[in-house]
Write a protein that holds these residues in place. Sequence first.
Motif, PDB file in Angstrom:
ATOM      1  N   THR A  17       0.822  -1.202   0.000  1.00  0.00           N
ATOM      2  CA  THR A  17       0.000   0.000   0.000  1.00  0.00           C
ATOM      3  C   THR A  17       0.862   1.260   0.000  1.00  0.00           C
ATOM      4  OG1 THR A  17      -0.152  -0.146   2.396  1.00  0.00           O
ATOM      5  CG2 THR A  17      -1.995  -1.017   1.134  1.00  0.00           C
ATOM      6  N   SER A  18       2.183   1.085  -0.131  1.00  0.00           N
ATOM      7  CA  SER A  18       3.026   2.266  -0.294  1.00  0.00           C
ATOM      8  C   SER A  18       4.007   1.962  -1.419  1.00  0.00           C
ATOM      9  CB  SER A  18       3.762   2.585   1.001  1.00  0.00           C
ATOM     10  OG  SER A  18       4.605   1.525   1.371  1.00  0.00           O
ATOM     11  N   PRO A  65       5.713   2.439  -5.419  1.00  0.00           N
ATOM     12  CA  PRO A  65       5.198   2.471  -6.794  1.00  0.00           C
ATOM     13  C   PRO A  65       4.184   1.397  -7.120  1.00  0.00           C
ATOM     14  CG  PRO A  65       7.512   1.822  -6.751  1.00  0.00           C
ATOM     15  CD  PRO A  65       7.167   2.221  -5.374  1.00  0.00           C
ATOM     16  N   ALA A  92       1.756   0.677  -5.208  1.00  0.00           N
ATOM     17  CA  ALA A  92       0.570   0.948  -4.382  1.00  0.00           C
ATOM     18  C   ALA A  92      -0.751   0.830  -5.146  1.00  0.00           C
ATOM     19  CB  ALA A  92       0.700   2.317  -3.731  1.00  0.00           C
ATOM     20  N   PRO A  93      -0.836   1.316  -6.401  1.00  0.00           N
ATOM     21  CA  PRO A  93      -2.149   1.227  -7.064  1.00  0.00           C
ATOM     22  C   PRO A  93      -2.681  -0.192  -7.117  1.00  0.00           C
ATOM     23  CG  PRO A  93      -0.495   2.144  -8.559  1.00  0.00           C
ATOM     24  CD  PRO A  93       0.131   2.067  -7.211  1.00  0.00           C
ATOM     25  N   ILE A 131      -3.582  -1.401  -3.501  1.00  0.00           N
ATOM     26  CA  ILE A 131      -4.794  -0.782  -2.953  1.00  0.00           C
ATOM     27  C   ILE A 131      -6.036  -1.388  -3.601  1.00  0.00           C
ATOM     28  CG2 ILE A 131      -6.053   1.401  -2.768  1.00  0.00           C
ATOM     29  CD1 ILE A 131      -3.383   2.794  -2.442  1.00  0.00           C
ATOM     30  N   ASP A 132      -5.963  -1.642  -4.922  1.00  0.00           N
ATOM     31  CA  ASP A 132      -7.077  -2.328  -5.606  1.00  0.00           C
ATOM     32  C   ASP A 132      -7.381  -3.654  -4.940  1.00  0.00           C
ATOM     33  OD1 ASP A 132      -6.216  -1.312  -8.991  1.00  0.00           O
ATOM     34  OD2 ASP A 132      -7.622  -0.473  -7.543  1.00  0.00           O
ATOM     35  N   TYR A 157      -0.640  -2.787 -16.802  1.00  0.00           N
ATOM     36  CA  TYR A 157      -1.423  -1.944 -17.700  1.00  0.00           C
ATOM     37  C   TYR A 157      -0.979  -0.491 -17.730  1.00  0.00           C
ATOM     38  CZ  TYR A 157      -4.085  -0.050 -13.712  1.00  0.00           C
ATOM     39  OH  TYR A 157      -4.453   0.572 -12.558  1.00  0.00           O
ATOM     40  N   ALA A 158      -0.478   0.011 -16.602  1.00  0.00           N
ATOM     41  CA  ALA A 158      -0.205   1.449 -16.544  1.00  0.00           C
ATOM     42  C   ALA A 158       0.852   1.854 -17.562  1.00  0.00           C
ATOM     43  CB  ALA A 158       0.221   1.835 -15.134  1.00  0.00           C
ATOM     44  N   ASP A 159       1.961   1.129 -17.582  1.00  0.00           N
ATOM     45  CA  ASP A 159       2.986   1.428 -18.574  1.00  0.00           C
ATOM     46  C   ASP A 159       2.634   0.803 -19.909  1.00  0.00           C
ATOM     47  OD1 ASP A 159       5.379   0.974 -15.951  1.00  0.00           O
ATOM     48  OD2 ASP A 159       4.555   2.844 -16.728  1.00  0.00           O
ATOM     49  N   LEU A 164       0.803   3.112 -22.346  1.00  0.00           N
ATOM     50  CA  LEU A 164       1.663   4.047 -23.089  1.00  0.00           C
ATOM     51  C   LEU A 164       2.393   3.332 -24.210  1.00  0.00           C
ATOM     52  CD1 LEU A 164       3.188   6.322 -20.330  1.00  0.00           C
ATOM     53  CD2 LEU A 164       1.323   6.765 -21.884  1.00  0.00           C
ATOM     54  N   LYS A 186      -9.048   0.185 -17.006  1.00  0.00           N
ATOM     55  CA  LYS A 186      -8.345   1.452 -17.026  1.00  0.00           C
ATOM     56  C   LYS A 186      -7.364   1.546 -18.196  1.00  0.00           C
ATOM     57  CE  LYS A 186      -6.730   4.736 -13.799  1.00  0.00           C
ATOM     58  NZ  LYS A 186      -7.409   5.890 -13.945  1.00  0.00           N
ATOM     59  N   GLU A 245      -8.748   3.775 -20.805  1.00  0.00           N
ATOM     60  CA  GLU A 245      -8.717   5.187 -20.447  1.00  0.00           C
ATOM     61  C   GLU A 245      -7.353   5.783 -20.776  1.00  0.00           C
ATOM     62  OE1 GLU A 245     -10.337   5.588 -16.415  1.00  0.00           O
ATOM     63  OE2 GLU A 245      -9.082   7.386 -16.307  1.00  0.00           O
ATOM     64  N   LEU A 246      -6.304   4.998 -20.492  1.00  0.00           N
ATOM     65  CA  LEU A 246      -4.951   5.517 -20.660  1.00  0.00           C
ATOM     66  C   LEU A 246      -4.447   5.382 -22.090  1.00  0.00           C
ATOM     67  CD1 LEU A 246      -3.394   4.057 -17.399  1.00  0.00           C
ATOM     68  CD2 LEU A 246      -3.853   6.448 -17.860  1.00  0.00           C
ATOM     69  N   GLN A 296     -14.036   3.722  -8.898  1.00  0.00           N
ATOM     70  CA  GLN A 296     -13.104   3.488 -10.000  1.00  0.00           C
ATOM     71  C   GLN A 296     -13.208   2.020 -10.373  1.00  0.00           C
ATOM     72  OE1 GLN A 296      -9.510   4.652  -8.097  1.00  0.00           O
ATOM     73  NE2 GLN A 296      -9.070   2.630  -7.274  1.00  0.00           N
ATOM     74  N   LEU A 318       0.338  10.551  -4.053  1.00  0.00           N
ATOM     75  CA  LEU A 318      -0.161   9.174  -3.925  1.00  0.00           C
ATOM     76  C   LEU A 318      -1.495   9.171  -3.212  1.00  0.00           C
ATOM     77  CD1 LEU A 318       0.040   6.091  -3.922  1.00  0.00           C
ATOM     78  CD2 LEU A 318       1.525   6.238  -1.961  1.00  0.00           C
ATOM     79  N   GLY A 363      -4.754   8.015  -5.178  1.00  0.00           N
ATOM     80  CA  GLY A 363      -4.930   6.605  -4.849  1.00  0.00           C
ATOM     81  C   GLY A 363      -3.945   5.745  -5.601  1.00  0.00           C
ATOM     82  N   GLY A 364      -2.873   6.351  -6.049  1.00  0.00           N
ATOM     83  CA  GLY A 364      -1.858   5.601  -6.766  1.00  0.00           C
ATOM     84  C   GLY A 364      -2.172   5.380  -8.229  1.00  0.00           C
ATOM     85  N   GLN A 365      -3.384   5.753  -8.651  1.00  0.00           N
ATOM     86  CA  GLN A 365      -3.760   5.481 -10.042  1.00  0.00           C
ATOM     87  C   GLN A 365      -3.059   6.424 -10.995  1.00  0.00           C
ATOM     88  OE1 GLN A 365      -5.745   3.019 -10.963  1.00  0.00           O
ATOM     89  NE2 GLN A 365      -6.084   2.383  -8.849  1.00  0.00           N
ATOM     90  N   TYR A 366      -2.803   5.932 -12.191  1.00  0.00           N
ATOM     91  CA  TYR A 366      -2.309   6.773 -13.253  1.00  0.00           C
ATOM     92  C   TYR A 366      -3.487   7.592 -13.783  1.00  0.00           C
ATOM     93  CZ  TYR A 366       2.183   4.349 -13.803  1.00  0.00           C
ATOM     94  OH  TYR A 366       3.440   3.835 -13.630  1.00  0.00           O
ATOM     95  N   ALA A 380      -5.162   9.734 -16.882  1.00  0.00           N
ATOM     96  CA  ALA A 380      -5.059   9.931 -18.332  1.00  0.00           C
ATOM     97  C   ALA A 380      -5.123  11.411 -18.635  1.00  0.00           C
ATOM     98  CB  ALA A 380      -6.188   9.191 -19.024  1.00  0.00           C
ATOM     99  N   PHE A 388       1.919   9.655  -9.774  1.00  0.00           N
ATOM    100  CA  PHE A 388       2.592  10.291  -8.641  1.00  0.00           C
ATOM    101  C   PHE A 388       4.086  10.018  -8.616  1.00  0.00           C
ATOM    102  CE2 PHE A 388       3.617   6.811  -5.713  1.00  0.00           C
ATOM    103  CZ  PHE A 388       2.982   5.755  -6.344  1.00  0.00           C
ATOM    104  N   PHE A 389       4.513   9.009  -9.362  1.00  0.00           N
ATOM    105  CA  PHE A 389       5.897   8.589  -9.270  1.00  0.00           C
ATOM    106  C   PHE A 389       6.770   9.118 -10.401  1.00  0.00           C
ATOM    107  CE2 PHE A 389       8.314   6.242  -6.485  1.00  0.00           C
ATOM    108  CZ  PHE A 389       9.272   5.488  -7.150  1.00  0.00           C
TER     109      PHE A 389
END
Lengths: 318, 378, 304
Positions: free
Chosen positions: B36-37, B39, B41-42, B45-46, B227-229, B232, B256, B259-260, B295, C121, C125-128, C130, C226-227
Amino acid sequence: MSEAGEAAVGLARSRRSVRQSAGVVLLLAALLVVPRFANNYYLEVLSEAWLYVLLCLGLNIVVGFAGLLDLGYAAFFAVGAYTAGIVTIRLGQSFWLSLPIAVVAATLAGVIIGGPTLRLRSDYLAIVTLGFGEMVRITVRNLSITGGASGLVGIERPDLFGYSLNSIAAFYYVFLLLAGLAVIASYRLERSRIGRAWKYVRSDEDAARAMGINHAAVKLAAYVLGAIFAAIGGCFYAAKMTAISPETFTFNQSLLILLGVVLGGRGKIPGVILGALVIVIFPELFRDIGSMRMLVFAVSLLLIMLFRPAGIWPERWR
Amino acid sequence: MKKQAILVLAGVFAWALCGTAPASAADIRIGAQVPTSGPEAPYGIDMLNAIRMAAGQINAKGGVLGDKISVLPGDSACDPQAAVNAASKLVSENITGVVGGYCSGATLPTLKVYGDAHVPFVITASNSTELIGANPGNAFMINSTGFDQVKTAVALFKAKGIKTLAIINEGDAYSANLAQLTRTAWEKMGNKVVDYEVVSKGQQDFSPVVTRIRERHPDAVFWTAYYADGALLIKQLRQGGFSGMIALGDGNNSPKLFELAGAAANGVYCFSNPTANFLPAAKTFIADYEKQFHQPPGPYSALSYDGMMLMAHAIKVAGSTDTTKIVAALKATDGFPGVAGPVSFTKENTLARSNFVVLLGKGGQWTLYTGPGAPAAP
Amino acid sequence: MAFYEVLLQQLANGLILGSFYALVALGYSMVYGVIKLLNFAHGDLYMVGAFAGFGTLSLLSGWLGGGWGGIVPSILFSMVAVGVLGVIIDRVAYRPLREAPKLSVLITALAVSMLLENTALAFTGGQYTAFSTALGFAGINLGMVHVTYTQMVLVGTSVVLMVVLELFVSRTMYGKAMRAIAIDQDACRLMGIDVDRTIALTFLIGSALAAAAGVLAGVYYGSINFFMGFLIGLKAFTAAVIGGIGSIPGAMLGGILLGLLEAFGTQIPAVGSEWKNVFVFAFLILFLVFRPTGLLGRPEVERM
């Protein structure tokens, strides 16, 4: 001062030092007895604390004594840990063999990393050491002999005279012992000739050179000794965790160790010990806050630096 | 000076002694070991959200064996030592079981902690094959391991006539493991991996890698990280002119992604546990999650939800909070209806049947792919 | 793709990447040049700038649209907001420690960095997030090499900002004051220069540049988190050192060089993306061995 006066001061001093020694002995006894009472969680955290005492004292040699801003200290920690891993898993040898090999590897690493920095000003030195730290991490991540990104799994816990080091209490004692040795070694080094040489090089390099101090050798010695502290810590860390991976040896790790050194009061050994304890125990104290943990830590850190910039350990208690 | 030292170390000693006070609680405590802390963390937390949601739903129906479940989070911070500390703390707080586990490297050393304490551990995300060998017997992995995913991936590539492959990962244990397994399997089939790239987590600019891929022009690109990277990367691949097939690993099955990545994510394949499309329960799960947390659920939310449900079910079957009985009940699980598919275990405590399906991005969301190369319905 | 096309494309890639590094490195170098502080929090100001720009654009895009019409005001607003934030940080965290040992200020900077990252963060909530804009991908093509108009605007903007900055520092009184403070702070005070004000201005400008880079990154890549400050902070620091820390043209050069090294490093067969960072650092270290003050750094006399 009159003779009677001198005698009185001397008596007071020796009484104080007897009280001090008694205090230290009591403290040590208390620390040795902790595993009888505390549960595994506390033993786990305290073992980690003693490990960081060792690491912070090692970095203190480089940063505190010799005044060299090293931002890649985790590399030496990695050298020790991966040596233990490779010796026990890839070569199938006893854990104890990894200690001397790690010392040799650390010496080499200290020379290789320290070498290019000899001519550099302090901030360029920072980026070079940072660079080396990253290079070591990426290398162990990429090579298969170090297990790649998954790291090495299944490091054997060592036997000591037939007694297997297999419980958290055993490692508590091991790390407490290592921390104690590190403290003694640090005091010895500080008061030795090389300790004085470091002090001169740190304050004024040109004058030191004029006095005949070989600044290159002195600086390299600092790196090498610091590296050895970290490497030994790394070996035992690997044995305790039984699995190591590149995630532990990041730039953040180097920063954390640096934090411990500066927080308590750079260069002052009791301060460094305190700093190491703080960086391990603080985040654990705040664990219950959940995801705000690091935020609270950051704010506390900021407040501490603003109010006690020279470190938590008070200056006058030298 | 020594006075100060004594005070400080006495403080440490006193704090250590606190650990001897016994804990007391009437409810059933389940630990949630997630980051939960930091990089990661997302994702953590999910997972925590889903675990809490499951516990809330169970409690609303009266709890388990008459007692409420309380969830105790343990932040692993994706670091082995922090995870071990978290695990130790959870154990000292008398948990009956623990659910979670994200970074395989951080989960691995905690296996021993839970094993020594005989606490059942339902691992809902970590799926490195290293965990299998290190399992002392009380841990259960409900996320299919890399082996299953590779089988699914390779089958799809073959059916689509892919001959040359490029594999990209992020240098962490999970994605590197999946990438290597894929490479081995692909080359064993006599095909070529024309490009193998490693990028950094959080990297925004993939243009040098995109150029390399354009140079080598593989038939397909397989991204094994998250998914986050990944979003992109997909965007930049399409913008850069790559028109071949893009396939993603199961860390990408979050809505998500669209979305990105925008329009670039349409036509992209993803290997995943069947959350969005299979069981009606999945649709309810997604709606509930979105309502409670505003979310969409993350890639491992459904599995974490299942993990908590499975744990509660095992406690009920065991009839008590005796952890040995719970472990036995878990081992005997047969077809437990999870949101992400039915759960049964092999004798190595891994998922008996691969749940993997292939998803296809269409119209801004994931749809189930049923064309050539899709795995047979379970 | 023909080989020369690959090289050209990597050249373009490196220049664009390098522009971002250069913009952020500028702020690093400026602050270091004046008060000898390695501001670890600088990369995080880039991140805050990106979020500020995102927030502004979300508000404005209703009236001004999601293209450059909305983006430019967002950049300007973000620059001002983050510039002020930088000044506040200096006032609260760094100014009280002007006389403190350098290492303590470094740790303070680290604390500020952690603070910014963890606050972001908490908020996201840590989310990216868009960052969607209405910019297309139209551009020019030289064979298989594709360069978009957006990319050209980006590089152009960076160059313009850097030139303006260099003129400012070399031609104006403030610029002169900055350079004087870098040499001897106490003498400046004696000469009547308002040292604190000048330093605050330095932070204002440096932070504003980082913010601009952040918004541009959000616009260009389409996603912020956030990072994102952490990695870029590291790269910017590296770039500033390569160029010669304290030198503005040096920071620019260092940034571009770093971008090119990364792009071409990925291309080299034995290196590839797997070893790219090792390659870059090895290059940096060897370079410093032969040129200890960086490309354009001035050999400094360390005063006691």
